[in-house]
Design a protein around this motif. Structure first.
Motif, short mmCIF file in Angstrom:
data_model
loop_
_atom_site.label_atom_id
_atom_site.label_comp_id
_atom_site.label_asym_id
_atom_site.label_seq_id
_atom_site.Cartn_x
_atom_site.Cartn_y
_atom_site.Cartn_z
N ASP A 167 3.96 -5.98 -22.80
CA ASP A 167 4.67 -6.12 -21.27
C ASP A 167 4.47 -7.68 -20.63
N GLN B 65 3.85 5.66 -29.17
CA GLN B 65 4.28 7.00 -28.64
C GLN B 65 3.68 7.15 -27.10
N ASP B 66 4.89 7.71 -26.51
CA ASP B 66 4.63 7.62 -24.93
C ASP B 66 3.41 8.32 -24.41
N ALA B 67 3.33 9.61 -25.21
CA ALA B 67 2.17 10.29 -24.40
C ALA B 67 0.78 9.61 -24.61
N LEU C 141 0.32 6.44 -24.91
CA LEU C 141 0.30 5.25 -24.10
C LEU C 141 -0.20 5.56 -22.79
N ALA C 142 0.62 6.84 -22.42
CA ALA C 142 0.25 7.17 -20.98
C ALA C 142 -1.14 7.63 -20.77
N TYR D 122 2.56 0.82 -20.24
CA TYR D 122 3.99 0.73 -20.77
C TYR D 122 4.47 1.67 -21.75
N ASP D 123 5.89 1.91 -22.21
CA ASP D 123 6.05 3.29 -22.99
C ASP D 123 6.72 2.48 -24.33
N GLY D 124 6.82 3.48 -25.17
CA GLY D 124 7.10 3.06 -26.73
C GLY D 124 8.36 2.28 -26.70
N SER D 125 9.37 2.47 -25.82
CA SER D 125 10.55 1.69 -25.82
C SER D 125 10.34 0.10 -25.43
N ASP E 97 1.18 11.54 -34.66
CA ASP E 97 1.74 9.99 -33.90
C ASP E 97 1.51 8.80 -34.62
#
Ligand code: SF4
Length: 349
Positions: free
Chosen positions: A126, A152-154, A156-157, A163-166, A197
């Motif tokens: 990011d 993986q969003d979860a 990363l959160a 930031y997220d996976g995208s 994951d």
């Protein structure tokens, strides 16, 4: 008449080690010369990170770091060849622009003296823009290693990466679109990160086809937020055996995608206090040995008659049976004994 499945007991079925071959490019053989700038440019401290302990280096102004790097580079024998200079330990692309330029100017000076071939940096997904990457490439940067950690969003959160996976995928593409080499770092076993994951992360890496990948299974370092979570019973690292199995599956996929793995597991500096996690000095060797076992098993499937011997090239003999010959029984379960031979390829007969 040939044997079905291209197997004859007198003529071993041969196969090469599945690890991607080193390219013939000179840079592929250059020694990486790290210049550590611990936490420099980082927007905060990530929950698992202690760069000072990981690099064994206290905070220092960039000029002091560069003065030491200059002395070490100039002291190298002329015959040693140019190194790949690597600015590691922080978020290079979030440093003040003047500092980024000073660091790359230093690299350019060393390049002019024949001491440096390529230049790389590490940073966060990011902390990039297309214009910044083009500017850095024009100033001599060759490769960007992204501390993606996971797509993986979860996870990363849960790991508070911000930031997220995208975004992580977009950052990888941005580096490639700027005509820079791409390195991807993953941290399997982060909070909220399960082996499935990690398998998805590896599939993403195989699609992105970076120049290199680094796999650092998550360890609990003293003095980090993760240590507090671990002490409170809110985080459990992956066990060693599970980690080796996950890394072996990952390697099998990366080998088949032609993606080289530059490192597996944290290099342990003196003073690094690891409280928990899948730590082993031979973690990479254990994972590679298990991945090779999986590859051998795959080679057996199409053979009509089961072979009894796996012939191993001498150069790979230390990599096949694993730590303390732990995999001998697993080869035995496949009906194979392991013998060393003086050929370049593996053989099954
Ligand atoms: S961005 Fe990287 S170096 Fe900086 S604190 Fe986070 S993990 Fe550590």
């Amino acid at each position: 008449m040939g044997w079905p499945g291209a197997y004859c007991p007198d003529m071993p079925t041969r196969f090469a080690h599945p690890q991607p071959p080193r390219t013939s490019a000179a840079h592929a053989r250059a020694k990486v010369f790290p210049v550590f700038l611990p936490l420099a440019g980082c927007p905060g401290r990530c929950i698992y990170c202690d760069q000072h302990a990981q690099t064994g280096q206290a905070p220092e102004p960039p000029d002091a770091v560069l003065a030491r790097a200059r002395a070490e580079l100039l002291a190298r024998p002329d015959t040693a060849g140019p190194v790949e200079l690597a600015f590691y330990g922080g978020t290079f692309t979030a440093l003040p622009e003047s500092v980024q330029h000073r660091l790359l100017d230093f690299a350019t000076q060393m390049r002019a003296l024949g001491r440096v071939g390529r230049v790389r940096c590490s940073t966060r997904p990011d902390a990039l823009t297309p214009a910044l990457l083009v500017d850095l490439r024009e100033r001599g940067l060759d490769l960007v290693e992204l501390g993606v950690q996971s797509f993986q969003d979860a996870a990363l959160a849960a790991s508070r990466r911000g930031y997220d996976g995208s975004l992580a995928r977009a950052a990888c593409r941005m580096v490639a679109q700027a005509s820079l080499g791409l390195g991807i770092q993953l941290l399997p076993g982060l909070p909220g990160h399960k082996p499935e994951d990690f398998a998805r992360d590896i599939a993403a890496v195989a699609q992105l086809k970076p120049e290199l990948v680094r796999l650092y299974p998550c360890l609990v370092l003293d003095g980090t937020q993760l240590a507090d979570l671990w002490r409170a019973g809110e985080f459990l690292p992956w066990p060693l055996a599970q980690t080796v199995d996950a890394l072996a599956e990952a390697l099998r996929s990366l080998w088949s995608a032609g993606v080289p793995t530059a490192r597996i597991g944290l290099a342990e500096q003196a003073g690094l206090a690891i409280l928990a996690g899948p730590r082993h000095p031979a973690l990479g060797q254990m994972a590679r040995a298990k991945a090779l076992l999986l590859h051998v098993r795959d080679q057996l499937a199409p053979l009509a008659r089961p072979p009894r011997v796996l012939f191993v090239p001498r150069r790979w003999q230390g990599e096949v049976l694993g730590q303390g010959n732990a995999l001998r029984a697993e080869y035995g379960a496949l009906g194979l004994t392991v013998e060393v031979w003086d050929e370049a390829e593996f053989g099954l007969a």
